[in-house]
Design an enzyme around this catalytic site. Sequence first.
Site, PDB file in Angstrom:
ATOM      1  NE  ARG A   1     -14.148  -6.088  17.146  1.00 18.39           N
ATOM      2  CZ  ARG A   1     -13.458  -4.951  17.271  1.00 18.39           C
ATOM      3  NH1 ARG A   1     -14.005  -3.919  17.868  1.00 18.39           N
ATOM      4  NH2 ARG A   1     -12.252  -4.830  16.780  1.00 18.39           N
TER       5      ARG A   1
ATOM      6  CD  GLU B   1      -2.906  -0.306   2.551  1.00 24.31           C
ATOM      7  OE1 GLU B   1      -3.841  -1.072   2.712  1.00 24.31           O
ATOM      8  OE2 GLU B   1      -2.514   0.494   3.429  1.00 24.31           O
TER       9      GLU B   1
HETATM   10  P1  ADP Z   1      -4.153  -4.131  11.935  1.00 26.45           P
HETATM   11  O1  ADP Z   1      -5.348  -4.896  11.423  1.00 26.45           O
HETATM   12  O2  ADP Z   1      -2.907  -4.975  12.018  1.00 26.45           O
HETATM   13  O3  ADP Z   1      -4.440  -3.364  13.179  1.00 26.45           O
HETATM   14  P2  ADP Z   1      -4.692  -1.890  10.158  1.00 26.45           P
HETATM   15  O4  ADP Z   1      -4.749  -2.087   8.705  1.00 26.45           O
HETATM   16  O5  ADP Z   1      -5.990  -1.760  10.895  1.00 26.45           O
HETATM   17  O6  ADP Z   1      -3.798  -3.058  10.798  1.00 26.45           O
HETATM   18  O7  ADP Z   1      -3.801  -0.616  10.484  1.00 26.45           O
HETATM   19  C1  ADP Z   1      -3.450  -0.295  11.814  1.00 26.45           C
HETATM   20  C2  ADP Z   1      -2.859   1.098  11.883  1.00 26.45           C
HETATM   21  O8  ADP Z   1      -1.710   1.192  11.027  1.00 26.45           O
HETATM   22  C3  ADP Z   1      -3.766   2.230  11.455  1.00 26.45           C
HETATM   23  O9  ADP Z   1      -4.625   2.677  12.492  1.00 26.45           O
HETATM   24  C4  ADP Z   1      -2.765   3.285  11.022  1.00 26.45           C
HETATM   25  O10 ADP Z   1      -2.259   3.943  12.180  1.00 26.45           O
HETATM   26  C5  ADP Z   1      -1.629   2.474  10.418  1.00 26.45           C
HETATM   27  N1  ADP Z   1      -1.760   2.327   8.931  1.00 26.45           N
HETATM   28  C6  ADP Z   1      -2.418   1.357   8.254  1.00 26.45           C
HETATM   29  N2  ADP Z   1      -2.330   1.530   6.921  1.00 26.45           N
HETATM   30  C7  ADP Z   1      -1.579   2.634   6.720  1.00 26.45           C
HETATM   31  C8  ADP Z   1      -1.110   3.346   5.557  1.00 26.45           C
HETATM   32  N3  ADP Z   1      -1.383   2.950   4.315  1.00 26.45           N
HETATM   33  N4  ADP Z   1      -0.358   4.445   5.745  1.00 26.45           N
HETATM   34  C9  ADP Z   1      -0.042   4.871   6.996  1.00 26.45           C
HETATM   35  N5  ADP Z   1      -0.447   4.250   8.118  1.00 26.45           N
HETATM   36  C10 ADP Z   1      -1.204   3.153   8.009  1.00 26.45           C
END
Ligand code: ADP
Length: 670
Positions: free
Chosen positions: A292, A200
Amino acid sequence: MFSKILVANRGEIACRVIRTARRMGVATVAVYSDADSDALHVSMADEAVHIGPSPPRESYLRGDRIIDACRMTGAEAIHPGYGFLSENSEFAELCKENGIVFVGPPAAAIEAMGSKSAAKSIMEKAGVPLVPGYHEAEQSPKRLARAADEIGYPVLLKAVAGGGGKGMRMVRNATDFEDALAAAQREASSSFGNDDMLVEKYLEQPRHVEFQVFCDRHGEGVYLFERDCSVQRRHQKIIEEAPAPDMTPELRQQMGQAAVTAARAIDYEGAGTVEFLLDRDGSFYFMEMNTRLQVEHPVTEMITGQDLVEWQLRVAAGDALPLKQAALQIRGHAFEARVYAEDPDNDFLPATGVLSYLEPPRESEHVRVDTGVLQGDEVSVYYDPMIAKLVVWDENRERALSRLARALSQYRVSGLSTNISFLYNLATSRPFREADLDTHFIERHHEALFHASEDDRIQDLPLASLYLLLRMEQATRARAGDRDPWSPWNASTAWRLNEAAIHSGAIVLNGTEYEVPVVEIGSGENRRFRITAVGKSVMASGHLDGNELYADIDGHRQRVTVVPNEGRFTLFSQSGSMQFSLAQPDYGEDDSGSVAGVFTAPMNGVVVKLLVEPGSRVGKDQPLLIMEAMKMEHTIRAPREGEVTEIYFAAGDQVIGGEELLNFIPAEDD
Ligand code: ADP
């Protein structure tokens, strides 16, 4: 509506669900493990069923036992809370097979959101904006590296099966790509047994903004606005708020609409949360959907005036959504702070122990406390160390924030370390007040939040000193009772014949001792103290009312709160919180002006035994008194030869950490 439901959870969320069910006239069944046999959620429910030993794997994650408990009690539906079985599609299916309603979305919807890449493909088809990225099946390192080049650095590698921040790596440039990929894959395969990656665009300073959605089985869907959850540590939220600061009505509508579209794309039912990253330029991107009720749902309830658990139960029972989009409105601003048993100074290490004293701020229309523990309960190693969610509401952000700070300063916990003073520093910090939010908030403002600079703390030394003086006086006055009021040992001043009224003592801040000499000037109404700390003298006066200190320092009047805990004190002032304690007096370098001696209780506890009587002459290291706290005994000893002139407590008395126990006069050296 159901006549009886089972709550397949514990702690604050189980209590919270039971409260709403009770209000709706729905009977409740709790389940509990060994460790929870006396827990609050068990006593709140109408019935409770034991489901196994303390580890979650053997109790709260045992779907079969929970189904059995339902059958035994005749509960028609299961509310899974959050965590545990709440996003387990097999469990949702198992409920269905057994003719029990799962209060949550259909198993297929849970499954659809379970894989990050599958979820992204579904969202892409539904036209929901995604972070530019690659989420195809082809996983050769070459293909992934090419994807990174096409997207443009920096990029973020994420495990397709990921969660909790594991298997995630940010890569700044092409040279680092290969190593980062290998590391992320190793982490992913050991955590999830699957090393598939997606790539990403990495957003430098995004905010985490999520939308609460609700769908019924009649094809209706609404959004209950947004929550800003940017303040995170280790990708875990600590303070959440609603609405998001600086959100425009247009953007809100766009994002809300996208969230509802996302939910509809998977035939969603019930409560869900669509998480977005919001970039500085106002672009937003779908991150994931949680199928949820979220921990932070109360802030949404506070600004909409709706009870989301009631909505969940009604929708699960087959009713239409209680309100249409047009009828939903935002009123005011709300914050939630998660109060944890943990040590912020030690990398937020979870703490365990007995909550020997617990007094939350009083609840009102502005303050709500969702908790699952009572004084005397133990925070164990088995479960999440959250003590409570402190939720506040007011007409606007500024006022809600000052409510939050006030409520935090009124939260009294002892027996274990908590993050309360850290939360207070956060809530009162300038960047937070100014809503300078993004997901790196804590790292960016580390200095301000942890008060790494000693200066702020030193500023508050006179307040700490004034507090200790007034507190000692109060204790002396209280204990003097009907004893001889003219005894110099009952006098509250450091009165000595032909000497200036000088108190001298040292205060310990972050392990450093500061000498803080105090001279008492005037008497009665005009009495003031000249307090000197690190070379600077101020004139101070004030009075104590419970834990509130009304202070006047060089004409600057302020009300601050000081909370004793385990022989330490936490002072909550405008500049943040600080912890201090009174240094044990060093009799070796006794100077003529010092008070006779201060023996304070090291923590809240009970006096078990007095080993000497008032008037006893004692030798160095002789045991004087035994205290018990948290099932451990502590012996108070004489620091040197001298006389115990007074003992303020009898065996069996309760004492608060920091209270003076006895009066000791060291023997003259000659
Ligand atoms: P997980 O499911 O492991 O918690 P997430 O996809 O929900 O991972 O992302 C967790 C956190 O990581 C987000 O709240 C944000 O702080 C950071 N994050 C995720 N994707 C990005 C991105 N493309 N760019 C910058 N920060 C990101």
